[in-house]
Write a protein that holds these residues in place. Structure first.
Motif, PDB file in Angstrom:
ATOM      1  N   VAL A   1     -16.459  -7.818  27.065  1.00 47.34           N
ATOM      2  CA  VAL A   1     -15.669  -7.087  28.717  1.00 47.34           C
ATOM      3  C   VAL A   1     -16.573  -7.956  29.155  1.00 47.34           C
ATOM      4  O   VAL A   1     -15.418  -8.046  30.476  1.00 47.34           O
ATOM      5  CB  VAL A   1     -15.838  -5.752  27.464  1.00 47.34           C
ATOM      6  N   TRP A   2     -17.445  -8.023  28.943  1.00 43.62           N
ATOM      7  CA  TRP A   2     -18.890  -8.384  30.379  1.00 43.62           C
ATOM      8  C   TRP A   2     -18.266  -9.641  31.038  1.00 43.62           C
ATOM      9  O   TRP A   2     -17.930 -10.546  31.550  1.00 43.62           O
ATOM     10  CB  TRP A   2     -20.090  -8.053  30.003  1.00 43.62           C
ATOM     11  N   LEU A   3     -18.111 -10.888  29.393  1.00 48.84           N
ATOM     12  CA  LEU A   3     -17.756 -12.375  29.450  1.00 48.84           C
ATOM     13  C   LEU A   3     -16.343 -12.479  29.864  1.00 48.84           C
ATOM     14  O   LEU A   3     -16.468 -13.800  31.624  1.00 48.84           O
ATOM     15  CB  LEU A   3     -18.342 -12.762  28.425  1.00 48.84           C
TER      16      LEU A   3
ATOM     17  N   THR B   1     -18.483  -5.446  38.548  1.00 48.54           N
ATOM     18  CA  THR B   1     -18.481  -4.234  37.898  1.00 48.54           C
ATOM     19  C   THR B   1     -19.800  -3.865  37.912  1.00 48.54           C
ATOM     20  O   THR B   1     -20.765  -5.817  37.587  1.00 48.54           O
ATOM     21  CB  THR B   1     -17.879  -3.467  36.336  1.00 48.54           C
ATOM     22  N   PRO B   2     -20.928  -3.306  37.887  1.00 43.91           N
ATOM     23  CA  PRO B   2     -22.082  -3.091  38.383  1.00 43.91           C
ATOM     24  C   PRO B   2     -22.888  -3.476  36.958  1.00 43.91           C
ATOM     25  O   PRO B   2     -22.317  -3.435  35.992  1.00 43.91           O
ATOM     26  CB  PRO B   2     -22.378  -2.029  39.163  1.00 43.91           C
ATOM     27  N   ALA B   3     -23.605  -3.699  36.720  1.00 46.95           N
ATOM     28  CA  ALA B   3     -24.563  -4.477  35.613  1.00 46.95           C
ATOM     29  C   ALA B   3     -24.910  -3.100  34.663  1.00 46.95           C
ATOM     30  O   ALA B   3     -24.726  -3.007  33.179  1.00 46.95           O
ATOM     31  CB  ALA B   3     -26.005  -5.370  35.845  1.00 46.95           C
ATOM     32  N   SER B   4     -25.060  -2.009  35.887  1.00 48.18           N
ATOM     33  CA  SER B   4     -25.484  -1.026  35.145  1.00 48.18           C
ATOM     34  C   SER B   4     -24.369  -0.511  34.499  1.00 48.18           C
ATOM     35  O   SER B   4     -25.635   0.837  33.531  1.00 48.18           O
ATOM     36  CB  SER B   4     -26.059  -0.231  36.568  1.00 48.18           C
TER      37      SER B   4
ATOM     38  N   TYR C   1     -22.521  -2.107  32.302  1.00 44.76           N
ATOM     39  CA  TYR C   1     -22.475  -1.973  30.778  1.00 44.76           C
ATOM     40  C   TYR C   1     -23.641  -2.127  30.050  1.00 44.76           C
ATOM     41  O   TYR C   1     -23.775  -1.541  28.768  1.00 44.76           O
ATOM     42  CB  TYR C   1     -22.592  -3.773  31.402  1.00 44.76           C
ATOM     43  N   LEU C   2     -25.144  -1.947  30.885  1.00 44.21           N
ATOM     44  CA  LEU C   2     -26.085  -1.117  30.775  1.00 44.21           C
ATOM     45  C   LEU C   2     -26.006   0.039  29.927  1.00 44.21           C
ATOM     46  O   LEU C   2     -26.690   0.335  28.459  1.00 44.21           O
ATOM     47  CB  LEU C   2     -27.132  -1.562  31.048  1.00 44.21           C
ATOM     48  N   ARG C   3     -25.129   1.060  30.228  1.00 42.47           N
ATOM     49  CA  ARG C   3     -25.070   2.150  30.006  1.00 42.47           C
ATOM     50  C   ARG C   3     -24.065   2.740  29.204  1.00 42.47           C
ATOM     51  O   ARG C   3     -24.687   3.677  28.595  1.00 42.47           O
ATOM     52  CB  ARG C   3     -24.155   3.276  31.234  1.00 42.47           C
ATOM     53  N   HIS C   4     -23.275   1.603  28.980  1.00 44.74           N
ATOM     54  CA  HIS C   4     -22.061   1.271  27.705  1.00 44.74           C
ATOM     55  C   HIS C   4     -22.516   0.823  26.095  1.00 44.74           C
ATOM     56  O   HIS C   4     -23.079   2.248  25.567  1.00 44.74           O
ATOM     57  CB  HIS C   4     -21.159   0.557  27.984  1.00 44.74           C
ATOM     58  N   ALA C   5     -23.938   0.275  26.749  1.00 46.78           N
ATOM     59  CA  ALA C   5     -24.602  -0.661  25.554  1.00 46.78           C
ATOM     60  C   ALA C   5     -25.675   0.998  25.261  1.00 46.78           C
ATOM     61  O   ALA C   5     -25.900   0.816  23.979  1.00 46.78           O
ATOM     62  CB  ALA C   5     -25.153  -1.325  26.300  1.00 46.78           C
ATOM     63  N   LEU C   6     -26.054   1.676  25.815  1.00 45.99           N
ATOM     64  CA  LEU C   6     -27.168   2.218  25.309  1.00 45.99           C
ATOM     65  C   LEU C   6     -26.163   3.187  24.923  1.00 45.99           C
ATOM     66  O   LEU C   6     -26.844   4.724  24.888  1.00 45.99           O
ATOM     67  CB  LEU C   6     -28.205   3.201  26.363  1.00 45.99           C
TER      68      LEU C   6
ATOM     69  N   VAL D   1     -15.578   1.300  32.384  1.00 42.66           N
ATOM     70  CA  VAL D   1     -14.908  -0.193  32.482  1.00 42.66           C
ATOM     71  C   VAL D   1     -13.184  -0.399  31.512  1.00 42.66           C
ATOM     72  O   VAL D   1     -13.165   0.023  30.399  1.00 42.66           O
ATOM     73  CB  VAL D   1     -16.194  -0.712  32.209  1.00 42.66           C
ATOM     74  N   LEU D   2     -13.042  -1.828  31.933  1.00 38.55           N
ATOM     75  CA  LEU D   2     -11.448  -1.853  31.493  1.00 38.55           C
ATOM     76  C   LEU D   2     -11.790  -2.490  30.526  1.00 38.55           C
ATOM     77  O   LEU D   2     -13.159  -3.220  30.143  1.00 38.55           O
ATOM     78  CB  LEU D   2     -11.494  -3.053  32.803  1.00 38.55           C
TER      79      LEU D   2
END
Length: 406
Positions: free
Chosen positions: A128-130, A136-139, A141-146, A157-158
């Protein structure tokens, strides 16, 4: 979303006599049924329900078509996942308590859970990030990853909106050892443990809608997504496995529940009727309108009953292979195959849906339910199959071997 393989355990024979006189230490744990193949098919049903409800939302079918209300309530597939998780993950604790076997290794359990869910999650988040990042702030994506994004007010996040339920599941993974410890220590003798556990778990089923009601009334931005709102769904699975294992050891006599479980068609029709009722305005808006407290609480409880009715016929038999005909069908070759891929279907389908939309000439909220659903499934299922075959299964096998060498 449940990411558990009910077929990893071996098939065992049932108990033939009541072990109460000898005490739990004299009971052989292998006499309990440990393999529940029909749950594979139910996991596939839950995954497909989630895909359908998201496609219905993207096409506005859920608010524009006569049958859209029912499709909007296919998010009840999440309740199905949570009940199955509660059943499978609490089973070793119940078996140990009733037989005197060693308690599960918490570190090993957490290691296996992490290996099961994190690799696929991280691939979905990275994809999704790529592909869709629009500042969207990188934070985020990090929160989703954690899996901690549900504790921040802005967590949409879409392509990752389904991950709220995985965050809830992860919270349950962490909470389960403590909850199991409290229940196991609730009584000395097995029968009292069973009765007190069932009472406590039944209370949790009722408290979850209360949490939803209060959190919605207070208009808290994220509390309706936290574990307490759905702990009742997990508790149903925990209660079902407590009952099933107690029946397997003849600590509980056959009852009306056993009779009902032999008629899955009837129970599943009742479950469908509940879903139809919830599809009416009594459970709130089909779309994005803010939830009303009473409606949200009612839907929470109704989904719990819906999931319990689907799961009961799939776990009630005391021996593997003795399931009712409908339940056995869910545990057949197709059910097992789709069940293996259910986590991948859940994790990747929104990413794929967002990719397919422009290719199919689809614009959000303009109809075209089947035009979007069919290609989404045709791509998602093979992707999930590849993911399971070449990523998920090898990682789980490696994790077991690595931990056993410690």
């Amino acid at each position: 979303m449940t990411a558990i393989d009910p077929r990893q355990e071996s098939t065992v024979a049932p108990a033939a006599t009541r072990p109460a006189a000898a005490g739990p230490a004299a009971v052989d744990v292998s006499r309990l049924r440990r393999r529940f193949a029909p749950l594979d098919g139910l996991r596939a049903v839950g995954a497909l329900m989630v895909v359908v409800t998201h496609v219905s939302a993207h096409t506005a079918t859920s608010v524009t078509e006569p049958f859209g209300g029912l499709l909007a309530r296919f998010d009840a597939g999440v309740a199905l996942f949570f009940v199955i998780s509660g059943f499978l993950l609490y089973r070793p604790y119940v078996a140990a308590r009733l037989t005197g076997a060693p308690a599960p290794d918490v570190r090993g359990y957490l290691w296996r859970r992490a290996l099961r869910i994190l690799p696929v999650l991280w691939i979905a988040v990275a994809g999704v990030w790529l592909l869709f990042d629009h500042g969207t702030p990188a934070s985020q994506y990090l929160r989703h990853a954690l899996l901690v994004h549900i504790y921040w007010p802005s967590n949409w996040v879409l392509g990752l909106t389904q991950m709220w339920s995985l965050a809830v599941e992860a919270a349950f993974y962490v909470a389960l050892p403590l909850l199991a410890w409290l229940l196991v220590r609730s009584a000395r003798d097995p029968l009292t443990f069973i009765r007190r556990s069932l009472a406590a778990l039944g209370l949790l089923v009722l408290l979850s809608p209360v949490w939803v009601y209060v959190a919605t009334t207070l208009e808290h931005p994220t509390a309706p997504q936290w574990l307490p709102a759905y702990l009742g769904w997990f508790a149903i699975g925990m209660a079902l496995v407590t009952w099933q294992q107690a029946r397997g050891l003849c600590l509980l006599r056959a009852s009306r529940i056993d009779d009902l479980a032999r008629h899955p068609g009837t129970l599943w029709l009742i479950a469908l009727a509940i879903l139809v009722i919830v599809a009416t305005p009594i459970a709130g808006s089909r779309g994005l309108a803010p939830a009303v407290a009473g409606e949200a609480a009612f839907k929470n409880l109704a989904y719990a009953v819906f999931a319990a009715l689907l799961v009961l016929p799939c776990i009630a038999a005391l021996r593997d292979g003795d399931d009712a005909r409908g339940a056995r069908a869910l545990g057949g070759r197709v059910g097992r195959w789709l069940g293996d891929m259910s986590y991948g279907i859940f994790a990747y389908h929104l990413l794929i849906l967002e990719l397919i939309g422009p290719v199919a000439g689809h614009e959000n909220f303009t109809g075209g339910f089947w035009r979007l659903l069919v290609p989404t499934l045709l791509v998602t299922v093979p992707v999930a199959a590849i993911s399971y075959r070449f990523l998920e299964r090898p990682i789980m096998d490696w994790g077991r071997r690595a931990y056993s060498r410690r």
